[in-house]
Design an enzyme around this catalytic site. Structure first.
Site: not given
Ligand code: 4NP
Length: 167
Positions: A11, A14, A16-18, A129
């Site tokens: 993702c 790294n 939340c989703r992955s 997201d």
């Molecule tokens: P992820 O979520 O891609 O599912 O881990 C996010 C975590 C942090 C950010 C964006 C999405 N960020 O912009 O910091």
């Protein structure tokens, strides 16, 4: 099987989703007694959160469903991962673009897929997201990732002719 099947979930951050996809897929693999058949990892295309735990809201949602992702520490997707992994599942189209951008000779694009292509209810083929939104977004992500990881494991069991064992 001699060589484990190497799976990476990707993702943006790294956190939340992955990490959830990694944790849920590993849980399902272990429940089928197939832990030795797989090497499972996750990463983010961005480097902002490298070394961090998963987002507290994602950890709480996972915990509520009986899954611990407490040991996760964020890492960044590396160009060498294109060679090292057999299957790379990305959470959204922006991740897909970012990963394929690193594939300079277009040698590995066959390994890289949108995870939700396997979702029986794929919507727009992206895992949304949840980072900027509320708690309900994390539960929504959990439901999507849980049912998609289930199908993914079924497909890989078929593709590699694996034999589930009593765990
Ligand atoms: P992820 O979520 O891609 O599912 O881990 C996010 C975590 C942090 C950010 C964006 C999405 N960020 O912009 O910091």
């Amino acid at each position: 099987m001699d060589t484990p099947i190497r799976i990476q979930f990707v993702c943006l951050g790294n956190i939340c989703r992955s990490p959830l996809a990694e944790g849920l897929f590993r849980e399902k693999v272990e429940a089928q007694g197939l832990a030795d058949a797989f090497e499972i990892d996750s990463s983010g295309t961005g480097d902002w959160h490298v070394g961090s735990k998963a987002d507290g809201r994602m950890r709480e949602t996972a915990r509520k469903h009986g899954l611990s992702i407490e040991d996760h520490r964020a890492s960044q997707f590396q160009p060498a991962d294109l060679e090292a992994y057999d299957h790379i599942f990305v959470m959204d189209k922006s991740n897909l673009n970012d990963v394929l951008y690193l594939d300079e000779n277009d040698a590995y694009s066959g390994k890289v897929r949108l995870f939700r292509e396997l979702d029986p209810k794929p919507g727009n083929y992206q895992v949304p997201d949840p980072y900027q939104g509320g708690k309900e977004g994390f539960e929504h992500v959990y439901q999507i990732v849980d049912r998609t990881a289930e199908v993914l494991l079924e497909r890989l069991i078929d593709e590699y002719d694996l034999t589930p064992q009593a765990a």
